[in-house]
Design a protein around this motif. Structure first.
Motif, PDB file in Angstrom:
ATOM      1  N   LEU A  82       0.833  -1.199   0.000  1.00 44.76           N
ATOM      2  CA  LEU A  82       0.000   0.000   0.000  1.00 44.76           C
ATOM      3  C   LEU A  82       0.872   1.255   0.000  1.00 44.76           C
ATOM      4  O   LEU A  82       0.557   2.226  -0.694  1.00 44.76           O
ATOM      5  CB  LEU A  82      -0.959  -0.012   1.191  1.00 44.76           C
ATOM      6  CG  LEU A  82      -2.029   1.063   1.171  1.00 44.76           C
ATOM      7  CD1 LEU A  82      -2.900   0.967  -0.087  1.00 44.76           C
ATOM      8  CD2 LEU A  82      -2.896   0.956   2.417  1.00 44.76           C
ATOM      9  N   ALA A  91       1.794   1.735  -3.474  1.00 44.53           N
ATOM     10  CA  ALA A  91       0.696   2.270  -4.287  1.00 44.53           C
ATOM     11  C   ALA A  91       0.522   3.775  -4.049  1.00 44.53           C
ATOM     12  O   ALA A  91       0.282   4.533  -4.990  1.00 44.53           O
ATOM     13  CB  ALA A  91      -0.604   1.523  -3.982  1.00 44.53           C
ATOM     14  N   PHE A  92       0.648   4.201  -2.791  1.00 49.20           N
ATOM     15  CA  PHE A  92       0.569   5.628  -2.497  1.00 49.20           C
ATOM     16  C   PHE A  92       1.683   6.374  -3.236  1.00 49.20           C
ATOM     17  O   PHE A  92       1.442   7.404  -3.857  1.00 49.20           O
ATOM     18  CB  PHE A  92       0.701   5.873  -0.987  1.00 49.20           C
ATOM     19  CG  PHE A  92      -0.601   5.841  -0.235  1.00 49.20           C
ATOM     20  CD1 PHE A  92      -1.171   7.006   0.256  1.00 49.20           C
ATOM     21  CD2 PHE A  92      -1.260   4.651   0.013  1.00 49.20           C
ATOM     22  CE1 PHE A  92      -2.356   6.996   0.964  1.00 49.20           C
ATOM     23  CE2 PHE A  92      -2.445   4.615   0.720  1.00 49.20           C
ATOM     24  CZ  PHE A  92      -2.998   5.801   1.196  1.00 49.20           C
ATOM     25  N   ASP A 105       1.198   6.791  -6.863  1.00 48.37           N
ATOM     26  CA  ASP A 105       0.218   7.837  -7.155  1.00 48.37           C
ATOM     27  C   ASP A 105       0.743   9.233  -6.791  1.00 48.37           C
ATOM     28  O   ASP A 105      -0.014  10.196  -6.777  1.00 48.37           O
ATOM     29  CB  ASP A 105      -1.085   7.568  -6.394  1.00 48.37           C
ATOM     30  CG  ASP A 105      -2.144   6.943  -7.272  1.00 48.37           C
ATOM     31  OD1 ASP A 105      -1.796   6.304  -8.275  1.00 48.37           O
ATOM     32  OD2 ASP A 105      -3.341   7.116  -6.954  1.00 48.37           O
ATOM     33  N   ALA A 144      -4.758   2.530   4.971  1.00 48.02           N
ATOM     34  CA  ALA A 144      -4.976   3.704   4.121  1.00 48.02           C
ATOM     35  C   ALA A 144      -5.637   4.834   4.912  1.00 48.02           C
ATOM     36  O   ALA A 144      -5.260   6.005   4.774  1.00 48.02           O
ATOM     37  CB  ALA A 144      -5.817   3.328   2.906  1.00 48.02           C
ATOM     38  N   LEU A 165      -7.438  12.828   0.383  1.00 48.74           N
ATOM     39  CA  LEU A 165      -7.937  11.656  -0.341  1.00 48.74           C
ATOM     40  C   LEU A 165      -9.424  11.494  -0.063  1.00 48.74           C
ATOM     41  O   LEU A 165      -9.831  11.427   1.093  1.00 48.74           O
ATOM     42  CB  LEU A 165      -7.236  10.385   0.135  1.00 48.74           C
ATOM     43  CG  LEU A 165      -5.803  10.157  -0.285  1.00 48.74           C
ATOM     44  CD1 LEU A 165      -5.266   8.911   0.385  1.00 48.74           C
ATOM     45  CD2 LEU A 165      -5.710  10.022  -1.777  1.00 48.74           C
ATOM     46  N   GLN A 186     -11.087   7.319  -3.455  1.00 46.71           N
ATOM     47  CA  GLN A 186      -9.673   7.094  -3.765  1.00 46.71           C
ATOM     48  C   GLN A 186      -9.063   5.992  -2.895  1.00 46.71           C
ATOM     49  O   GLN A 186      -8.156   5.293  -3.345  1.00 46.71           O
ATOM     50  CB  GLN A 186      -8.880   8.387  -3.583  1.00 46.71           C
ATOM     51  CG  GLN A 186      -9.181   9.415  -4.666  1.00 46.71           C
ATOM     52  CD  GLN A 186      -8.538  10.734  -4.345  1.00 46.71           C
ATOM     53  OE1 GLN A 186      -8.969  11.437  -3.446  1.00 46.71           O
ATOM     54  NE2 GLN A 186      -7.477  11.047  -5.082  1.00 46.71           N
ATOM     55  N   LEU A 194      -6.775   2.950  -4.401  1.00 46.58           N
ATOM     56  CA  LEU A 194      -5.376   2.718  -4.045  1.00 46.58           C
ATOM     57  C   LEU A 194      -5.186   1.298  -3.522  1.00 46.58           C
ATOM     58  O   LEU A 194      -4.197   0.628  -3.848  1.00 46.58           O
ATOM     59  CB  LEU A 194      -4.919   3.729  -2.990  1.00 46.58           C
ATOM     60  CG  LEU A 194      -4.597   5.123  -3.514  1.00 46.58           C
ATOM     61  CD1 LEU A 194      -4.511   6.119  -2.359  1.00 46.58           C
ATOM     62  CD2 LEU A 194      -3.312   5.104  -4.314  1.00 46.58           C
ATOM     63  N   CYS A 195      -6.138   0.820  -2.726  1.00 40.50           N
ATOM     64  CA  CYS A 195      -6.047  -0.547  -2.204  1.00 40.50           C
ATOM     65  C   CYS A 195      -6.118  -1.574  -3.338  1.00 40.50           C
ATOM     66  O   CYS A 195      -5.405  -2.565  -3.345  1.00 40.50           O
ATOM     67  CB  CYS A 195      -7.135  -0.796  -1.173  1.00 40.50           C
ATOM     68  SG  CYS A 195      -6.920   0.175   0.348  1.00 40.50           S
ATOM     69  N   ARG A 224      -5.227  -1.021  -6.433  1.00 37.01           N
ATOM     70  CA  ARG A 224      -3.965  -0.946  -7.163  1.00 37.01           C
ATOM     71  C   ARG A 224      -2.892  -1.788  -6.481  1.00 37.01           C
ATOM     72  O   ARG A 224      -2.144  -2.525  -7.119  1.00 37.01           O
ATOM     73  CB  ARG A 224      -3.499   0.501  -7.277  1.00 37.01           C
ATOM     74  CG  ARG A 224      -2.217   0.634  -8.061  1.00 37.01           C
ATOM     75  CD  ARG A 224      -1.845   2.052  -8.308  1.00 37.01           C
ATOM     76  NE  ARG A 224      -0.763   2.074  -9.287  1.00 37.01           N
ATOM     77  CZ  ARG A 224      -0.242   3.165  -9.773  1.00 37.01           C
ATOM     78  NH1 ARG A 224      -0.708   4.331  -9.402  1.00 37.01           N
ATOM     79  NH2 ARG A 224       0.728   3.100 -10.645  1.00 37.01           N
TER      80      ARG A 224
END
Length: 184
Positions: free
Chosen positions: A119, A122-123, A126, A158, A169, A173, A177-178, A180
């Motif tokens: 995660l 992923a953050f 982004d 998250a 966020l 979103q 993100l999760c 992704r």
């Protein structure tokens, strides 16, 4: 002669367990010697329609259940996040600014710590920077029962990063993100 009604005795299967929120907060205090700055909660879920098609943008109809993952967190003192998984009885450290590639790219078996590490990746992918956290998490969502315990863990992390990093966020979103993290 009247008899006093007997109260049924609670058994292990019917007695309520310890409050999972209180359990993670107390474990955080013991492990880190301070109060958490936030406690997040993410429920497990059942798929009423479209199980497992959400990974590929399919239509789904999930519903939250009455079991959840709770996460107590505060900014870390140093550059590394320290994660304590109560239900696993394990601890893991990592630098959220230098996460390793996702397990799919490493070819390793997936481990519980891959959820928050992935995660953080992923953050960053982004364009969002997340701080190192001290975390204790656990809950009463059964693992491997098809009620999205791993998704609940990811969402709880998250939410903690959103709050502690003061990230702008929206609620939509977070699951993107999760997802992704899960897919990539």
């Amino acid at each position: 002669m009247s008899r006093k009604p007997q109260t049924p005795q609670a058994t292990a299967s019917t007695a309520p367990g310890p409050d999972p929120r209180r359990r993670v907060v107390e474990a955080f205090r013991r492990r880190f010697g301070r109060e958490p700055e936030c406690v997040t909660r993410a429920p497990g879920r059942v798929a009423l329609l479209g199980a497992h098609v959400d990974y590929s943008d399919g239509w789904v109809m999930p519903a939250a259940i009455d079991r959840a993952i709770y996460l107590a967190a505060a900014p870390a003192v140093g550059p590394d996040s320290t994660l304590v998984a109560l239900d696993e009885g394990q601890e893991h450290r990592f630098d959220p600014n230098l996460p390793p590639p996702p397990p799919a790219e490493r070819g390793d078996a997936v481990d519980w710590s891959d959820l928050p590490v992935g995660l953080a990746w992923a953050f960053r992918a982004d364009g969002l920077k997340v701080p190192a956290l001290d975390v204790v998490y656990g809950g009463d969502v059964p693992q491997g029962a098809g009620v999205s315990s791993s998704a609940a863990v990811a969402v709880a992390f998250a939410l903690a990063w959103r709050r502690l990093a003061r990230l702008d966020l929206g609620d939509v979103q977070i699951p993107l993100l999760c997802r992704r993290m899960e897919n990539e």
